[in-house]
Design a protein around this motif. Structure first.
Motif, mmCIF file in Angstrom:
data_model
loop_
_atom_site.group_PDB
_atom_site.id
_atom_site.type_symbol
_atom_site.label_atom_id
_atom_site.label_comp_id
_atom_site.label_asym_id
_atom_site.label_seq_id
_atom_site.Cartn_x
_atom_site.Cartn_y
_atom_site.Cartn_z
ATOM 1 N N CYS A 1 1.790 0.107 -8.351
ATOM 2 C CA CYS A 1 3.161 0.541 -8.603
ATOM 3 C C CYS A 1 3.308 1.197 -9.970
ATOM 4 O O CYS A 1 4.294 1.888 -10.219
ATOM 5 C CB CYS A 1 4.119 -0.636 -8.501
ATOM 6 S SG CYS A 1 4.034 -1.506 -6.926
ATOM 7 N N GLU A 2 2.339 0.981 -10.827
ATOM 8 C CA GLU A 2 2.382 1.542 -12.173
ATOM 9 C C GLU A 2 2.484 3.066 -12.138
ATOM 10 O O GLU A 2 3.077 3.675 -13.014
ATOM 11 C CB GLU A 2 1.144 1.108 -12.956
ATOM 12 C CG GLU A 2 1.132 1.545 -14.383
ATOM 13 C CD GLU A 2 2.244 0.937 -15.214
ATOM 14 O OE1 GLU A 2 2.607 1.538 -16.233
ATOM 15 O OE2 GLU A 2 2.758 -0.145 -14.860
ATOM 16 N N TRP A 3 1.915 3.686 -11.110
ATOM 17 C CA TRP A 3 1.978 5.150 -10.987
ATOM 18 C C TRP A 3 3.434 5.621 -10.937
ATOM 19 O O TRP A 3 3.830 6.528 -11.660
ATOM 20 C CB TRP A 3 1.227 5.606 -9.740
ATOM 21 C CG TRP A 3 1.359 7.070 -9.490
ATOM 22 C CD1 TRP A 3 2.163 7.696 -8.595
ATOM 23 C CD2 TRP A 3 0.668 8.108 -10.196
ATOM 24 N NE1 TRP A 3 2.017 9.049 -8.680
ATOM 25 C CE2 TRP A 3 1.103 9.329 -9.661
ATOM 26 C CE3 TRP A 3 -0.261 8.125 -11.226
ATOM 27 C CZ2 TRP A 3 0.628 10.549 -10.110
ATOM 28 C CZ3 TRP A 3 -0.732 9.343 -11.667
ATOM 29 C CH2 TRP A 3 -0.284 10.534 -11.112
ATOM 30 N N ARG B 1 10.702 -0.536 -5.038
ATOM 31 C CA ARG B 1 10.335 -0.914 -3.671
ATOM 32 C C ARG B 1 8.893 -1.415 -3.619
ATOM 33 O O ARG B 1 8.590 -2.396 -2.948
ATOM 34 C CB ARG B 1 10.498 0.280 -2.730
ATOM 35 C CG ARG B 1 11.924 0.638 -2.447
ATOM 36 C CD ARG B 1 12.018 1.890 -1.616
ATOM 37 N NE ARG B 1 13.398 2.266 -1.400
ATOM 38 C CZ ARG B 1 13.786 3.471 -1.017
ATOM 39 N NH1 ARG B 1 12.900 4.427 -0.806
ATOM 40 N NH2 ARG B 1 15.061 3.728 -0.842
ATOM 41 N N CYS B 2 8.014 -0.711 -4.304
ATOM 42 C CA CYS B 2 6.607 -1.093 -4.349
ATOM 43 C C CYS B 2 6.453 -2.477 -4.962
ATOM 44 O O CYS B 2 5.756 -3.342 -4.415
ATOM 45 C CB CYS B 2 5.830 -0.049 -5.150
ATOM 46 S SG CYS B 2 4.067 -0.378 -5.323
ATOM 47 N N ASN B 3 7.098 -2.707 -6.093
ATOM 48 C CA ASN B 3 7.036 -4.028 -6.737
ATOM 49 C C ASN B 3 7.563 -5.124 -5.819
ATOM 50 O O ASN B 3 6.972 -6.197 -5.714
ATOM 51 C CB ASN B 3 7.830 -4.029 -8.039
ATOM 52 C CG ASN B 3 6.993 -3.656 -9.220
ATOM 53 O OD1 ASN B 3 5.773 -3.728 -9.189
ATOM 54 N ND2 ASN B 3 7.647 -3.258 -10.291
ATOM 55 N N LEU C 1 0.610 -9.893 -3.832
ATOM 56 C CA LEU C 1 -0.469 -8.955 -4.131
ATOM 57 C C LEU C 1 -0.283 -8.382 -5.528
ATOM 58 O O LEU C 1 0.793 -8.484 -6.123
ATOM 59 C CB LEU C 1 -0.478 -7.816 -3.100
ATOM 60 C CG LEU C 1 -0.749 -8.220 -1.656
ATOM 61 C CD1 LEU C 1 -0.572 -7.018 -0.731
ATOM 62 C CD2 LEU C 1 -2.147 -8.791 -1.517
ATOM 63 N N ASP C 2 -1.336 -7.780 -6.037
ATOM 64 C CA ASP C 2 -1.299 -7.158 -7.355
ATOM 65 C C ASP C 2 -0.358 -5.954 -7.323
ATOM 66 O O ASP C 2 -0.459 -5.106 -6.435
ATOM 67 C CB ASP C 2 -2.707 -6.726 -7.746
ATOM 68 C CG ASP C 2 -2.766 -6.112 -9.137
ATOM 69 O OD1 ASP C 2 -1.884 -6.431 -9.958
ATOM 70 O OD2 ASP C 2 -3.703 -5.338 -9.387
#
Length: 86
Positions: A54-56, A39-41, A49-50
């Motif tokens: 989302c890597e977390w 969802r974040c990606n 946006l960068d």
């Protein structure tokens, strides 16, 4: 991305405690972080946006979820029959 967040991701070892999932069975935690990552990606990519924050979620679900589950979910995403809402 803020320096604090970068430092947290850099020092990341395993999934931290999440009050939403207080029990020892972490199946729901695994699945929720998988959904949150995608969802974040999707949200950040749509806004150009960068996607580094989302890597977390990616690191958390990779430490909690069995590899076979992740592979199955990735295949389901590719074929369009994933059961979760992303």
């Amino acid at each position: 991305m803020s320096d604090v967040m970068e430092e947290k991701i850099k020092n990341y070892k395993t999934a931290p405690f999440d009050a939403r999932f207080p029990n020892t069975n972490q199946t729901r935690n695994c699945f929720q972080n998988y959904l949150d990552f995608h969802r974040c990606n999707k949200a950040l990519s749509a806004k150009d946006l960068d996607t580094a924050p989302c890597e977390w979620y990616h690191r958390v679900y990779r430490s909690l979820c069995p590899v076979a589950w992740v592979q199955k979910w990735d295949e389901q995403l590719e074929t369009g029959n994933f059961p979760g809402k992303i």
